[in-house]
Design a protein around this motif. Structure first.
Motif, PDB file in Angstrom:
ATOM      1  N   TYR A 113       0.828  -1.204   0.000  1.00  0.00           N
ATOM      2  CA  TYR A 113       0.000   0.000   0.000  1.00  0.00           C
ATOM      3  C   TYR A 113       0.860   1.251   0.000  1.00  0.00           C
ATOM      4  O   TYR A 113       1.966   1.253   0.511  1.00  0.00           O
ATOM      5  N   ASP A 114       0.302   2.292  -0.584  1.00  0.00           N
ATOM      6  CA  ASP A 114       0.946   3.592  -0.627  1.00  0.00           C
ATOM      7  C   ASP A 114      -0.169   4.629  -0.664  1.00  0.00           C
ATOM      8  O   ASP A 114      -1.328   4.276  -0.857  1.00  0.00           O
ATOM      9  N   VAL A 115       0.161   5.872  -0.505  1.00  0.00           N
ATOM     10  CA  VAL A 115      -0.835   6.934  -0.600  1.00  0.00           C
ATOM     11  C   VAL A 115      -0.598   7.688  -1.896  1.00  0.00           C
ATOM     12  O   VAL A 115       0.544   8.019  -2.224  1.00  0.00           O
ATOM     13  N   THR A 124      -5.694   5.433  -0.733  1.00  0.00           N
ATOM     14  CA  THR A 124      -4.773   4.325  -0.497  1.00  0.00           C
ATOM     15  C   THR A 124      -4.655   3.507  -1.777  1.00  0.00           C
ATOM     16  O   THR A 124      -5.610   2.862  -2.206  1.00  0.00           O
ATOM     17  N   GLU A 126      -3.083   0.470  -4.056  1.00  0.00           N
ATOM     18  CA  GLU A 126      -2.597  -0.895  -3.872  1.00  0.00           C
ATOM     19  C   GLU A 126      -1.684  -1.254  -5.028  1.00  0.00           C
ATOM     20  O   GLU A 126      -1.963  -0.911  -6.175  1.00  0.00           O
ATOM     21  N   HIS A 137      -7.170   0.725  -5.832  1.00  0.00           N
ATOM     22  CA  HIS A 137      -7.234   1.434  -4.556  1.00  0.00           C
ATOM     23  C   HIS A 137      -8.113   0.661  -3.586  1.00  0.00           C
ATOM     24  O   HIS A 137      -8.951  -0.134  -3.995  1.00  0.00           O
TER      25      HIS A 137
END
Length: 165
Positions: A113-115, A124, A126, A137
């Motif tokens: 996960y990342d923003v 968020t 994916e 996301h």
């Protein structure tokens, strides 16, 4: 008098701090992450279809309701279309009505996960934990009786392996 108050209000509001003035957080485009499967851009482009490349490597989004996997009801595993890492199980798939394959749970450890701030507010994102390919996301509007999560995934980022194989 009314014009003066309006003018003062405009000056005060224009001085307020907005999100455009906030320092940008580092995202995956600015930091190097070492993935177990790492290839050059040319290698990815040669291996993936055009649409797979743009979604998985350039974080594009496929059009809603276009994925062959959207209505798939077979039992099996959804894997990364770039590196075949198992990502989601069929028993965690549900019909969200959004136009993209949706899951309430990932295969733990295989999705990272990342923003991302691409549309002006944080979401968020994916991606595959093995190759870094963009998947979609995750949102907090999934089935409440399970996890409450909706992993909204681009179907083109997935391949499906039936349990019978």
């Amino acid at each position: 008098m009314g014009k003066n108050l309006l003018f003062i209000a405009l000056i005060i509001l224009s001085g307020c701090k907005g999100i455009s003035q906030e320092e940008k957080k580092e995202d995956k485009d600015t930091k190097e992450i070492a993935y177990a499967v790492s290839k050059t851009d040319a290698e990815w482009r040669a291996e993936l279809t055009d649409m797979e490349y743009y979604v998985l490597r350039k974080a594009a989004t496929e059009n809603a309701f276009t994925s062959d996997l959207l209505d798939n009801k077979e039992k099996g595993t959804y894997v990364c279309a770039a590196c075949a890492t198992p990502l989601f199980r069929s028993e965690n798939k549900f019909k969200s009505g959004t136009g993209w394959p949706s899951f309430d749970k990932e295969i733990e450890g295989n999705v990272a996960y990342d923003v991302d701030y691409k549309i002006g507010y944080p979401r968020t994102e994916e991606h595959c934990a093995t190759c870094g390919g963009h998947l979609g996301h995750v949102f907090n509007d999934g089935p409440r009786e399970t996890t409450g999560k909706r992993h909204c995934i681009n179907g083109v980022a997935l391949d499906f392996i039936p349990d019978s194989k």
